[in-house]
Design a protein around this motif. Structure first.
Motif, PDB file in Angstrom:
ATOM      1  N   TYR A 104       0.844  -1.201   0.000  1.00 52.89           N
ATOM      2  CA  TYR A 104       0.000   0.000   0.000  1.00 52.89           C
ATOM      3  C   TYR A 104       0.881   1.254   0.000  1.00 52.89           C
ATOM      4  O   TYR A 104       0.503   2.279  -0.545  1.00 52.89           O
ATOM      5  N   SER A 127      -2.747 -10.112   0.010  1.00 47.96           N
ATOM      6  CA  SER A 127      -3.169  -9.120   0.999  1.00 47.96           C
ATOM      7  C   SER A 127      -2.901  -9.650   2.403  1.00 47.96           C
ATOM      8  O   SER A 127      -2.881 -10.856   2.627  1.00 47.96           O
ATOM      9  N   LEU A 131      -5.003  -4.958   8.310  1.00 47.42           N
ATOM     10  CA  LEU A 131      -4.353  -3.759   7.783  1.00 47.42           C
ATOM     11  C   LEU A 131      -4.714  -2.593   8.699  1.00 47.42           C
ATOM     12  O   LEU A 131      -5.891  -2.254   8.849  1.00 47.42           O
ATOM     13  N   PHE A 133      -4.197   1.329   9.532  1.00 48.29           N
ATOM     14  CA  PHE A 133      -3.750   2.620   8.997  1.00 48.29           C
ATOM     15  C   PHE A 133      -3.692   3.631  10.139  1.00 48.29           C
ATOM     16  O   PHE A 133      -4.723   4.006  10.700  1.00 48.29           O
ATOM     17  N   PHE A 172      -7.674   2.853   0.500  1.00 49.29           N
ATOM     18  CA  PHE A 172      -8.296   2.065   1.567  1.00 49.29           C
ATOM     19  C   PHE A 172      -9.819   2.024   1.487  1.00 49.29           C
ATOM     20  O   PHE A 172     -10.457   1.327   2.271  1.00 49.29           O
ATOM     21  N   LEU A 175     -10.728  -1.974  -0.701  1.00 53.43           N
ATOM     22  CA  LEU A 175      -9.877  -3.133  -0.387  1.00 53.43           C
ATOM     23  C   LEU A 175     -10.623  -4.414  -0.733  1.00 53.43           C
ATOM     24  O   LEU A 175     -11.857  -4.449  -0.694  1.00 53.43           O
ATOM     25  N   VAL A 179     -10.047  -8.498   3.856  1.00 56.99           N
ATOM     26  CA  VAL A 179      -8.972  -7.763   4.544  1.00 56.99           C
ATOM     27  C   VAL A 179      -9.624  -7.011   5.705  1.00 56.99           C
ATOM     28  O   VAL A 179     -10.576  -6.260   5.518  1.00 56.99           O
ATOM     29  N   ARG A 180      -9.108  -7.259   6.912  1.00 59.09           N
ATOM     30  CA  ARG A 180      -9.692  -6.613   8.096  1.00 59.09           C
ATOM     31  C   ARG A 180      -8.975  -5.290   8.329  1.00 59.09           C
ATOM     32  O   ARG A 180      -7.840  -5.265   8.803  1.00 59.09           O
ATOM     33  N   TYR A 181      -9.665  -4.237   7.987  1.00 63.52           N
ATOM     34  CA  TYR A 181      -9.044  -2.906   7.935  1.00 63.52           C
ATOM     35  C   TYR A 181      -9.473  -2.034   9.112  1.00 63.52           C
ATOM     36  O   TYR A 181     -10.658  -1.969   9.434  1.00 63.52           O
ATOM     37  N   ARG A 183      -8.727   1.967  10.621  1.00 60.91           N
ATOM     38  CA  ARG A 183      -8.055   3.276  10.611  1.00 60.91           C
ATOM     39  C   ARG A 183      -8.058   3.792  12.032  1.00 60.91           C
ATOM     40  O   ARG A 183      -9.107   3.829  12.677  1.00 60.91           O
TER      41      ARG A 183
END
Ligand code: TYD
Length: 205
Positions: A104, A127, A131, A133, A172, A175, A179-181, A183
């Motif tokens: 990324y 991936s 993730l 951020f 973002f 995605l 994918v467990r995102y 922020r």
């Protein structure tokens, strides 16, 4: 390979000075204190290709933006699959792998001055499962970079980082599923951020 997700692979992303490296370390310590086998690595790596990248960042070696994009991607391939302690190998042995930056960063940073389609095409890597951020305004990041008192690296400029932050936010929002995102607000207290990250990750156990 393109759409695959590497389980037990956790990636931290954020601008220079966002605090992502401190958070990655804190998460590693949390895993260690709960008796789990964990490893923290970073991109650019401290392997030969990563060291060459760092020489470019420190203005010791000069190359084109496209060549630098290729170097980051080569370093990543080596980081993932290199014979000597690659991430994929660690995961197959049951180690939780944390990486401070991943592809990324290439999409966001190289995407500023290299065609994004080209950058995507050389970054078809699996991936991560998680993730994170660590997001902070550029002014906050620049202050932290300045307070280190070190010579500025290639991308550590306000206007460049503004563009990178915009790229991160856009990337973002689309995605791949699975994918467990998360922020997190990088201006919060260090411990508060760590708590948020740990509770996010453990909520999937
Ligand atoms: P950084 O995480 O800041 O390393 P350190 O804190 O040890 O200097 O990464 C170095 C720089 O490389 C940073 O400006 C972001 C940039 N970068 C890219 O441009 N593309 C990439 O793919 C990666 C991994 C990093």
């Amino acid at each position: 390979m393109k759409e695959s997700i590497l389980k037990d692979f956790i990636v931290f992303e954020g601008l220079d000075g966002s605090g992502k490296s401190s958070q990655a370390r804190a998460l590693k310590e949390w895993y260690e204190s709960s008796g789990r086998s964990v490893r923290l690595t970073a991109e650019p790596t401290d392997r030969p290709i990563g060291r060459l990248v760092r020489d470019v960042l420190r203005h010791k070696v000069v190359t084109t933006p496209k060549a630098l994009a290729l170097l980051y991607a080569a370093d990543r391939e080596d980081h993932l699959y290199g014979e000597n302690e690659g991430i994929a190998d660690g995961i197959s042995r049951g180690v939780i792998e944390i990486s401070d930056r991943y592809f990324y960063s290439s999409l966001a940073y190289q995407g500023v001055n290299v065609d994004e389609e080209f950058v995507r095409s050389i970054n078809r890597f699996p991936s991560p499962e998680f993730l994170i951020f660590v997001d902070a305004p550029v002014d906050v990041c620049m202050k932290r970079i300045d307070s280190r008192g070190e010579e500025k690296e290639l991308f550590e400029k306000k206007s460049y980082l503004e563009a990178v932050r915009g790229n991160f936010s856009r990337i973002f929002t689309s995605l791949p599923e699975g994918v467990r995102y998360l922020r997190v607000d990088g201006t919060l207290k260090m411990e508060e951020i760590t708590k948020e990250i740990v509770s996010f990750i453990t909520s999937f156990e």
